[in-house]
Design a protein around this motif. Structure first.
Motif, PDB file in Angstrom:
ATOM      1  N   THR A  35      87.522  26.636  67.187  1.00 58.61           N
ATOM      2  CA  THR A  35      87.283  28.063  67.430  1.00 58.61           C
ATOM      3  C   THR A  35      87.484  28.432  68.889  1.00 58.61           C
ATOM      4  O   THR A  35      87.733  29.593  69.215  1.00 58.61           O
ATOM      5  N   LEU A  36      87.356  27.440  69.772  1.00 56.87           N
ATOM      6  CA  LEU A  36      87.648  27.616  71.193  1.00 56.87           C
ATOM      7  C   LEU A  36      88.930  26.866  71.533  1.00 56.87           C
ATOM      8  O   LEU A  36      89.340  25.961  70.814  1.00 56.87           O
ATOM      9  N   THR A  37      89.551  27.224  72.636  1.00 54.89           N
ATOM     10  CA  THR A  37      90.674  26.425  73.127  1.00 54.89           C
ATOM     11  C   THR A  37      90.140  25.069  73.588  1.00 54.89           C
ATOM     12  O   THR A  37      88.921  24.900  73.762  1.00 54.89           O
ATOM     13  N   PRO A  38      90.986  24.082  73.817  1.00 50.86           N
ATOM     14  CA  PRO A  38      90.507  22.782  74.275  1.00 50.86           C
ATOM     15  C   PRO A  38      89.737  22.833  75.597  1.00 50.86           C
ATOM     16  O   PRO A  38      88.979  21.911  75.897  1.00 50.86           O
ATOM     17  N   LEU A  39      89.900  23.918  76.363  1.00 49.28           N
ATOM     18  CA  LEU A  39      89.176  24.043  77.633  1.00 49.28           C
ATOM     19  C   LEU A  39      88.009  25.016  77.552  1.00 49.28           C
ATOM     20  O   LEU A  39      87.357  25.288  78.562  1.00 49.28           O
ATOM     21  N   GLY A  40      87.746  25.580  76.372  1.00 45.97           N
ATOM     22  CA  GLY A  40      86.539  26.375  76.194  1.00 45.97           C
ATOM     23  C   GLY A  40      86.714  27.873  76.168  1.00 45.97           C
ATOM     24  O   GLY A  40      85.723  28.605  76.087  1.00 45.97           O
ATOM     25  N   ALA A  41      87.944  28.374  76.218  1.00 43.96           N
ATOM     26  CA  ALA A  41      88.159  29.822  76.138  1.00 43.96           C
ATOM     27  C   ALA A  41      88.104  30.282  74.678  1.00 43.96           C
ATOM     28  O   ALA A  41      88.220  29.478  73.750  1.00 43.96           O
ATOM     29  N   GLU A  42      87.931  31.580  74.482  1.00 41.53           N
ATOM     30  CA  GLU A  42      88.003  32.141  73.143  1.00 41.53           C
ATOM     31  C   GLU A  42      89.457  32.077  72.663  1.00 41.53           C
ATOM     32  O   GLU A  42      90.357  32.566  73.348  1.00 41.53           O
ATOM     33  N   LYS A  43      89.669  31.489  71.496  1.00 42.18           N
ATOM     34  CA  LYS A  43      91.034  31.400  70.983  1.00 42.18           C
ATOM     35  C   LYS A  43      91.580  32.762  70.567  1.00 42.18           C
ATOM     36  O   LYS A  43      92.753  33.062  70.767  1.00 42.18           O
ATOM     37  N   GLU A  44      90.724  33.583  70.001  1.00 39.02           N
ATOM     38  CA  GLU A  44      91.168  34.857  69.456  1.00 39.02           C
ATOM     39  C   GLU A  44      91.494  35.846  70.566  1.00 39.02           C
ATOM     40  O   GLU A  44      90.971  35.755  71.683  1.00 39.02           O
ATOM     41  N   PRO A 126      97.384  16.466  76.555  1.00 41.40           N
ATOM     42  CA  PRO A 126      96.371  16.039  75.577  1.00 41.40           C
ATOM     43  C   PRO A 126      95.262  15.182  76.188  1.00 41.40           C
ATOM     44  O   PRO A 126      94.095  15.314  75.799  1.00 41.40           O
ATOM     45  N   ALA A 127      95.596  14.299  77.127  1.00 40.62           N
ATOM     46  CA  ALA A 127      94.571  13.450  77.741  1.00 40.62           C
ATOM     47  C   ALA A 127      93.542  14.277  78.507  1.00 40.62           C
ATOM     48  O   ALA A 127      92.359  13.923  78.554  1.00 40.62           O
ATOM     49  N   VAL A 128      93.983  15.382  79.087  1.00 38.83           N
ATOM     50  CA  VAL A 128      93.058  16.247  79.815  1.00 38.83           C
ATOM     51  C   VAL A 128      92.195  17.042  78.834  1.00 38.83           C
ATOM     52  O   VAL A 128      91.013  17.288  79.085  1.00 38.83           O
ATOM     53  N   MET A 129      92.777  17.439  77.712  1.00 42.09           N
ATOM     54  CA  MET A 129      91.975  18.088  76.668  1.00 42.09           C
ATOM     55  C   MET A 129      90.842  17.175  76.212  1.00 42.09           C
ATOM     56  O   MET A 129      89.688  17.606  76.057  1.00 42.09           O
ATOM     57  N   GLU A 130      91.171  15.912  76.007  1.00 39.34           N
ATOM     58  CA  GLU A 130      90.149  14.952  75.590  1.00 39.34           C
ATOM     59  C   GLU A 130      89.122  14.747  76.689  1.00 39.34           C
ATOM     60  O   GLU A 130      87.915  14.614  76.414  1.00 39.34           O
ATOM     61  N   ALA A 131      89.570  14.728  77.943  1.00 41.61           N
ATOM     62  CA  ALA A 131      88.638  14.587  79.064  1.00 41.61           C
ATOM     63  C   ALA A 131      87.648  15.740  79.094  1.00 41.61           C
ATOM     64  O   ALA A 131      86.446  15.544  79.368  1.00 41.61           O
ATOM     65  N   GLN A 134      84.978  15.104  76.516  1.00 39.46           N
ATOM     66  CA  GLN A 134      84.048  14.079  76.982  1.00 39.46           C
ATOM     67  C   GLN A 134      83.102  14.637  78.046  1.00 39.46           C
ATOM     68  O   GLN A 134      81.922  14.280  78.088  1.00 39.46           O
ATOM     69  N   SER A 135      83.615  15.524  78.890  1.00 44.94           N
ATOM     70  CA  SER A 135      82.744  16.170  79.873  1.00 44.94           C
ATOM     71  C   SER A 135      81.665  16.987  79.174  1.00 44.94           C
ATOM     72  O   SER A 135      80.492  16.942  79.553  1.00 44.94           O
ATOM     73  N   ALA A 136      82.055  17.738  78.149  1.00 45.54           N
ATOM     74  CA  ALA A 136      81.090  18.561  77.421  1.00 45.54           C
ATOM     75  C   ALA A 136      79.958  17.718  76.844  1.00 45.54           C
ATOM     76  O   ALA A 136      78.790  18.126  76.842  1.00 45.54           O
ATOM     77  N   LEU A 137      80.290  16.520  76.381  1.00 43.10           N
ATOM     78  CA  LEU A 137      79.299  15.652  75.757  1.00 43.10           C
ATOM     79  C   LEU A 137      78.433  14.889  76.753  1.00 43.10           C
ATOM     80  O   LEU A 137      77.296  14.535  76.447  1.00 43.10           O
ATOM     81  N   ASN A 138      78.967  14.648  77.951  1.00 46.65           N
ATOM     82  CA  ASN A 138      78.319  13.680  78.832  1.00 46.65           C
ATOM     83  C   ASN A 138      77.885  14.182  80.198  1.00 46.65           C
ATOM     84  O   ASN A 138      76.922  13.664  80.768  1.00 46.65           O
ATOM     85  N   VAL A 139      78.587  15.139  80.782  1.00 49.55           N
ATOM     86  CA  VAL A 139      78.303  15.513  82.170  1.00 49.55           C
ATOM     87  C   VAL A 139      76.988  16.269  82.271  1.00 49.55           C
ATOM     88  O   VAL A 139      76.702  17.162  81.464  1.00 49.55           O
ATOM     89  N   GLN A 140      76.204  15.906  83.270  1.00 47.53           N
ATOM     90  CA  GLN A 140      74.918  16.545  83.524  1.00 47.53           C
ATOM     91  C   GLN A 140      74.878  17.081  84.949  1.00 47.53           C
ATOM     92  O   GLN A 140      75.426  16.464  85.864  1.00 47.53           O
ATOM     93  N   GLY A 153      83.849   9.332  84.345  1.00 47.60           N
ATOM     94  CA  GLY A 153      84.508   8.829  83.149  1.00 47.60           C
ATOM     95  C   GLY A 153      85.494   9.797  82.545  1.00 47.60           C
ATOM     96  O   GLY A 153      86.455   9.397  81.889  1.00 47.60           O
ATOM     97  N   SER A 154      85.271  11.095  82.725  1.00 44.39           N
ATOM     98  CA  SER A 154      86.178  12.107  82.171  1.00 44.39           C
ATOM     99  C   SER A 154      87.113  12.651  83.250  1.00 44.39           C
ATOM    100  O   SER A 154      88.328  12.645  83.096  1.00 44.39           O
ATOM    101  N   GLY A 155      86.559  13.151  84.322  1.00 38.48           N
ATOM    102  CA  GLY A 155      87.365  13.519  85.475  1.00 38.48           C
ATOM    103  C   GLY A 155      87.838  14.954  85.556  1.00 38.48           C
ATOM    104  O   GLY A 155      88.373  15.365  86.584  1.00 38.48           O
ATOM    105  N   TYR A 156      87.652  15.771  84.499  1.00 39.61           N
ATOM    106  CA  TYR A 156      88.119  17.159  84.543  1.00 39.61           C
ATOM    107  C   TYR A 156      87.165  18.072  83.780  1.00 39.61           C
ATOM    108  O   TYR A 156      86.531  17.668  82.817  1.00 39.61           O
TER     109      TYR A 156
END
Length: 455
Positions: A35-44, A126-131, A134-140, A153-156
């Protein structure tokens, strides 16, 4: 029975720990790329249809690329939908910043905003999308957002689903710009009549994962190394600035050094931070004005206002055209609007207010950050009296062959003096930004500066 209870207790603690460590829950992070872009923007797109849906950005072959790396303009045939001037600015005020309105008032005869069709052109590899996921799940955040943990570990894109203002700003600071890069560009500080002397820079910026001999223990709190050398005019040539940018600048402040060619010595440079003077900027920008904002966020409280739709500089391919000379762009009062391009985009709105007891020449910064790239597009800077002082604009474009966004130019207009600074122009350079080179740790040490500063 006790063993079962004990194991259950350990499992519960483990699950609790994983929830504490996750920046967002897994089901929320799963929205990235759906529902969001890989970087968190609204897709619509928006309801009016003036902002389209994001469909993946431009392809890597969107237009021809010159042998020296300069990009062709995928939208070269387009004409403005309309032009905003001082005469009709009130009609479009809802989609303009206070700074843009102030520029219409300051330069009623010459400042204008040509508005083109909106294209959501940006993407990342794609590797940056995955990064980002991983940031969303782990960065504090650390110390209320002054630093980051679990980021190396993610970097972006530290917080692609941000919850507050400082997390939005961290996304700008940690965005993908193509990895290691080298570039040359000019900076100009025109007088009120438009006269200027270009200052030429050569710059290298490198990242921990792309420095082959960087010790592992150095990577955890390092964001990047950056080195700038001045090559012209002759009176300034040979000055070199080196900075080691850290993630937690409270724990480990930015380390910076300057080599002065006249004195032939390297010295520590704590002034290369916050509101220290920008290099060769004639007092028209601070150190943390570079890249619209850089450095530690600890001196401000960051309020997340929300999202809005604004006319912002975008797809600024014409502004980087090699068909233009610097004289075609740099004019009295502001850059030549004949070569600018604005589009309607959704932006995050963040207000930074100086904390009590902290010092900075800007008491407030009102920022607008593009949702698709996390690049800051507009910043209004207020002085200690609460008056709007400087207006920053980042003229962004998408480097489709590298799948990275960057600025064709950044400008900072001083409303009081009638002067401005523009930096990042490359039109007359022999080649465009270079990517993908290997880096060695020694090249970014104080010991290497003397060699770099030889005229």
């Amino acid at each position: 029975m006790q063993t079962i209870i004990h194991k259950g207790f350990i499992l519960a603690l483990s699950l609790l720990a994983s929830q504490v460590m996750a920046a967002v829950p897994a089901d929320e992070a799963a929205r990235l790329g759906t529902t969001l872009t890989p970087l968190g923007a609204e897709k619509e797109g928006n309801a009016a249809g003036s902002i389209p849906a994001w469909t993946g950005g431009l392809p890597k072959d969107a237009a021809p690329v010159q042998a020296n790396g300069f990009l062709g303009d995928p939208f070269a045939s387009e004409k403005p939908l309309f032009v905003i001037t001082s005469a009709n600015a009130e009609q479009y005020k809802a989609n303009l910043t206070a700074g843009q309105m102030a520029l219409f008032k300051r330069y009623p005869q010459t400042y204008r905003i040509p508005v083109y069709p909106t294209h959501r052109s940006a993407s990342v590899p794609p590797a940056v999308m995955e990064a980002a996921k991983q940031s969303a799940l782990n960065v504090q955040p650390i110390n209320g957002g002054d630093g980051l943990s679990n980021f190396s570990g993610s970097g972006y894109y530290a917080f692609p689903i941000p919850k507050n203002g400082v997390e939005v700003v961290w996304n700008h600071i940690t965005r993908y710009v193509g990895g290691n890069y080298k570039r040359s560009y000019i900076q100009a500080t025109p007088q009120v009549d438009g006269a200027y002397t270009p200052v030429r820079f050569e710059e290298e910026q490198v990242y921990p994962k792309q420095i082959s001999d960087l010790p592992a223990e150095r990577q955890d709190n390092l964001l990047y190394f950056v080195k700038q050398r001045v090559t012209a005019p002759a009176r300034l040539a040979g000055t070199v600035v080196l900075a080691h940018e850290t993630l937690d600048q409270i724990k480990e402040p930015r380390l910076a050094w300057v080599y002065n060619a006249g004195q032939r010595r390297v010295r520590r440079a704590p002034q290369v931070a916050y509101d220290g003077p920008g290099t060769a900027a004639d007092g028209l920008r601070t150190a943390d004005n570079l890249d619209m904002f850089n450095g530690a966020p600890d001196r401000y409280e960051w309020q997340l206002v929300g999202k809005k739709e604004l006319y912002i500089p975008y797809n600024s391919y014409r502004l980087e055209s090699t068909a233009l000379k610097y004289d075609d762009i740099i004019k009295a009062g502001h850059i030549n609007p004949d070569h600018t391009r604005y589009e309607l985009h959704r932006v995050w709105e963040v207000v930074a207010t100086l904390k009590p007891g902290q010092r900075h020449v800007y008491a407030k910064r009102h920022m607008y950050i593009d949702e698709d790239t996390w690049q800051i597009a507009e910043v209004d800077h207020y002085d200690g009296r609460g008056q709007l002082w400087r207006v920053g604009e980042g003229h962004a474009l998408y480097r489709y062959d590298q799948q990275a966004s960057y600025l064709a130019a950044e400008t900072l207009y001083d409303l009081f003096s009638g002067r401005y600074i523009v930096l990042g122009l490359r039109n007359e350079e022999p080649r465009s930004t270079q990517y993908g080179f290997s880096a060695k740790t020694f090249d970014f040490t104080p010991a290497a500066l003397r060699t770099d500063g030889v005229r």
